[in-house]
Design an enzyme around this catalytic site. Structure first.
Site, PDB file in Angstrom:
ATOM      1  N   LYS A 223      -4.979   3.741   3.590  1.00 34.01           N
ATOM      2  CA  LYS A 223      -3.868   4.156   4.439  1.00 34.01           C
ATOM      3  C   LYS A 223      -3.986   5.608   4.907  1.00 34.01           C
ATOM      4  O   LYS A 223      -4.796   6.386   4.428  1.00 34.01           O
ATOM      5  CB  LYS A 223      -2.539   3.886   3.729  1.00 34.01           C
ATOM      6  CG  LYS A 223      -2.227   2.392   3.720  1.00 34.01           C
ATOM      7  CD  LYS A 223      -0.856   2.066   3.201  1.00 34.01           C
ATOM      8  CE  LYS A 223      -0.581   0.560   3.368  1.00 34.01           C
ATOM      9  NZ  LYS A 223       0.696   0.162   2.754  1.00 34.01           N
ATOM     10  N   ARG A 263      -2.844  -3.669  -4.180  1.00 33.68           N
ATOM     11  CA  ARG A 263      -3.285  -4.488  -3.042  1.00 33.68           C
ATOM     12  C   ARG A 263      -4.359  -3.707  -2.296  1.00 33.68           C
ATOM     13  O   ARG A 263      -4.102  -2.616  -1.796  1.00 33.68           O
ATOM     14  CB  ARG A 263      -2.088  -4.785  -2.135  1.00 33.68           C
ATOM     15  CG  ARG A 263      -2.389  -5.644  -0.911  1.00 33.68           C
ATOM     16  CD  ARG A 263      -1.128  -5.795  -0.070  1.00 33.68           C
ATOM     17  NE  ARG A 263      -1.318  -6.684   1.079  1.00 33.68           N
ATOM     18  CZ  ARG A 263      -1.793  -6.288   2.268  1.00 33.68           C
ATOM     19  NH1 ARG A 263      -2.127  -5.008   2.448  1.00 33.68           N
ATOM     20  NH2 ARG A 263      -1.931  -7.152   3.255  1.00 33.68           N
TER      21      ARG A 263
END
Length: 284
Positions: A223, A263
């Site tokens: 991210k 995740r």
């Protein structure tokens, strides 16, 4: 160790932080858009992730990257349901990543055992009743709005308590809607209506989020906040695919802080990281 991380009714118990591998059946994911877009490639990807150490796989057919526009329901169903069916038939523990009740319902019918809704049931009012009727676990993520304009919503006075409060209220609403508390997983929503400093604060205070009393899913993989941390002297972040070592570092931190699962897009390093964290726990 299940008491440390919390147990999710309806899913296996792992003796450490679990690793959820990402299968993006999309042409436009920020990380690997298009790589696994057809059904055969996506199924192979899911099988490969498990071979590399994933405990479960999360299949999604709609990109939620900042600024992304939505796909229509028929297209999302076309992308997701065949992949879920094939992977479930191979014995994998499959999660469906969707904000649509109809997709969740058909994916569960095809064998999905977990519904991962980044909106926590806010995007589709039918989602909570569908999940409640299906009796499957539900990931409730902190969410302030759709991807198209979520960056404008990244405004906080004191980010950690504000997100804890918003997650608590959303969890209460989901339980009121009929989802059993023991089937709820919480996700702080790293990168969703958050700037890098907000994401880092949440990773630093996962203990506070665990105070909500439900297992935590931490989804930091590749991210923007990791890109910001890794940026060169000129401020340019590395491409998403070059953030896997940083992702594994967060996986180790999350596992040590008691997260139920992480995740990730690339499984190997994070699978090693959570196992090292478990060994350290066992040595204390």
């Amino acid at each position: 160790m299940s008491t440390l991380r919390g147990r999710v009714s309806g899913l296996p118990e792992w003796d450490r932080c679990a690793v959820m591998g990402v299968v993006n059946v999309t042409p436009d994911s920020f990380s690997d858009g298009g790589s696994w877009f057809d059904t055969e490639a996506a199924v192979k990807r899911g099988l490969d992730l498990v071979a590399q150490g994933a405990d479960l796989v999360d299949v999604g057919g709609e990109s939620t990257r900042p600024g992304a526009s939505r796909v229509d329901e028929a297209e999302e169903l076309r992308r997701v349901v065949p992949v879920v069916r094939e992977l479930a038939s191979e014995g994998l523990v499959v999660s469906v990543d969707t904000m649509r009740a109809a997709v969740a319902e058909q994916a569960v019918a095809a064998g999905a055992r977990l519904v991962n809704d980044v909106s926590g049931g806010l995007a589709d009012t039918a989602m909570v009743p569908v999940v409640a009727d299906a009796g499957v676990p539900f990931v409730v993520m902190h969410w302030r709005g759709f991807s198209a304009d979520m960056n404008s919503r990244a405004v906080y006075g004191d980010v950690v308590p504000e997100i804890v409060g918003e997650l608590q209220r959303r969890m209460d609403a989901v339980v009121s809607g009929g989802v059993a508390p023991e089937r709820i997983v919480l996700d702080p929503g790293l990168g969703f209506a958050k700037e890098a400093e907000h994401d880092l604060a949440l990773v630093a205070r996962l203990d506070v989020l665990r105070g909500l009393g439900r297992p935590l899913l931490v989804a930091a993989s590749r991210k923007r906040f990791l890109g910001r941390v890794l940026a060169g002297p000129d401020g340019t972040p590395p491409p998403a695919r070059e953030r896997d070592a940083a992702t594994a570092a967060v996986s180790a931190l999350a596992a040590r802080a008691g997260a139920w699962a992480v995740r990730v897009h690339e499984v190997g390093a994070s699978a090693d990281a959570v196992r090292v964290a478990r060994a350290v726990e066992g040595a204390v």
